[in-house]
Design an enzyme around this catalytic site. Structure first.
Site, mmCIF file in Angstrom:
data_model
loop_
_atom_site.group_PDB
_atom_site.id
_atom_site.type_symbol
_atom_site.label_atom_id
_atom_site.label_comp_id
_atom_site.label_asym_id
_atom_site.label_seq_id
_atom_site.Cartn_x
_atom_site.Cartn_y
_atom_site.Cartn_z
ATOM 1 N N ASP A 12 0.934 -2.560 29.472
ATOM 2 C CA ASP A 12 0.473 -3.261 28.273
ATOM 3 C C ASP A 12 -1.050 -3.289 28.291
ATOM 4 O OD1 ASP A 12 0.406 -4.720 25.978
ATOM 5 O OD2 ASP A 12 1.478 -6.463 26.747
ATOM 6 N N GLU A 107 1.620 -0.437 24.127
ATOM 7 C CA GLU A 107 2.490 -0.809 25.243
ATOM 8 C C GLU A 107 3.672 0.134 25.336
ATOM 9 O OE1 GLU A 107 4.853 -4.382 25.039
ATOM 10 O OE2 GLU A 107 4.600 -4.510 22.862
#
Length: 425
Positions: A12, A107
């Protein structure tokens, strides 16, 4: 293999939009920054961690963000640049393994079990990925590693900012059970209230309840789903079929839209941006979505599935206008958005459409010009304000409550707030 029990990674990017802006403007480092619309009705798309310490969050109205953090610096979003850097991020991820499932622009899940002969443990792979992202792209990332996707995502959240966290195989419940029940996917306000009535506040307390009780209280599917997650069970594999599940654009306006021509112009502008994002991602959309929020904050959504995937502005605009006709007319519009889902590869065969080859060639040429000279270099005539002729009367402003006249492309972008696919940066 011993030491390789956590093969699922969740990568992420940290405050992605903000960090991309900091690559271009180093003076923004170390200070509270928000990407989004700076006006009174703008929305925060991404907030730096310095801003988050003051309570600023993505999707927060800009006015509230300024009250929480008076020194907050707002930066207008540049989604073309974010898409370009996202491509570089995913190039890095796929250089480690082809098993990459993109959740949004910033992500992804990775299955790294195929690297067991090259690395001692998944933690070493996570560290190598973060080094490469820093070195090759210049951006920070947080990585979670675990035995399944659900835990890996929780781990990356706990690792933020700019860290790595491994949930060791065999230690899943020790990590999961102390967490608040809200940490489970699918637990919103209503579910949280329902389980609170049972005396449940943590995941461990939820896991201790009989599955049958949860199914009676929450419904069969939801109760069973939460019971499995509470025991750290998530059998889903990494799915590589596409880089995004949906792509959308939306804008919250400084003044409500009332004039039908202005609404149509804004809708067309959204379709132009959406078409460019679809083509940039190499996909086309079969299902088109329309989102409308009115001045009383009520929100409606409409969608339609087409005979084949589309990625041209005109095709998207035809669908969006048809959806708009299915909404109540004459109401002041606060927010307007258009999106595409059921994404297919652009190379997939299409239904024959007279003149579509010429339109695609024109769109590709315009994309190349924008890539080289910037987003403002070329635009559809529908979005170009008419020049004033000396001596002619100025155009009358639109009806009360609307700002007058279509804005330039640059002005649109500076007032524009758009969620990244799936989540904000």
């Amino acid at each position: 293999m011993p030491g390789f029990g956590e093969p699922m990674l969740h990568v992420d990017m940290d405050a992605f939009f903000v960090e991309v802006e900091r690559l271009r403007r180093p003076e923004l480092r170390g200070i509270p920054v928000a990407v989004g619309g700076a006006g009174g009705r703008g929305v925060v798309a991404s907030a730096s961690y310095e801003a988050r310490r003051h309570g600023v969050r993505s999707a927060m109205p800009s006015g509230r963000a300024r009250r929480l953090c008076p020194q907050l610096v707002f930066v207008a979003p540049d989604h073309g640049e974010y898409s370009r850097l996202s491509d570089r991020v995913f190039d890095v991820l796929r250089s480690f393994t082809p098993l990459v499932e993109a959740l949004s622009i910033d992500e992804a899940f990775l299955d790294v079990r195929g690297l067991r002969r090259h690395y001692r443990a998944p933690a070493d792979i996570a560290a190598a990925i973060r080094r490469r992202l820093r070195g090759d792209v210049g951006l920070p990332a947080s990585v979670g590693a675990a035995s399944n996707k659900f835990l890996a995502k929780l781990a990356s959240e706990a690792a933020k900012p700019d860290g790595t966290l491994v949930v060791p195989a065999g230690g899943e419940l020790a990590f999961l059970h102390p967490l608040p029940v809200r940490a489970l996917w699918g637990v919103g306000d209503a579910t949280q209230r329902a389980v609170a009535e049972l005396g449940v506040t943590t995941v461990g307390e939820l896991a201790a309840l009989p599955r049958a009780l949860l199914e009676r209280r929450l419904g069969g599917a939801a109760g069973s789903h939460l019971h499995e997650l509470a025991w750290a069970r998530d059998p889903r594999p990494v799915e590589t079929g596409g880089d995004a599940r949906s792509i959308s654009v939306e804008e919250t306006y400084e003044a409500d839209l009332l004039d039908p021509d202005r609404v149509d112009a804004e809708l067309f502008a959204h379709c132009e941006r959406l078409a460019r994002r679809l083509r940039h991602a190499g996909v086309a959309a079969r299902t088109i979505h329309l989102k409308v929020r009115y001045d009383d904050f009520s929100t409606i959504s409409r969608s339609m599935t087409l005979d084949g995937p589309v990625d041209l502005t005109g095709q998207l605009a035809d669908a969006a206008r048809a959806l708009l006709r299915r909404t109540p007319p004459g109401r002041p519009i606060r927010l307007l958005g258009v999106g595409g889902s059921q994404l297919a590869d652009r190379a997939e065969p299409r239904q024959l459409d007279l003149g579509s080859d010429d339109r695609r060639a024109l769109a590709a040429a315009a994309d190349r010009i924008r890539d080289r000279f910037g987003n403002d270099a070329v635009a559809p005539a529908r979005l170009i304000p008419r020049p004033e002729v000396e001596g002619s009367p100025r155009a009358a402003p639109e009806s009360a409550g609307n700002d007058a006249g279509p804005r330039s492309i640059r002005e649109r972008r500076e007032g524009y707030t758009e969620p990244a696919t799936g989540r904000s940066g």
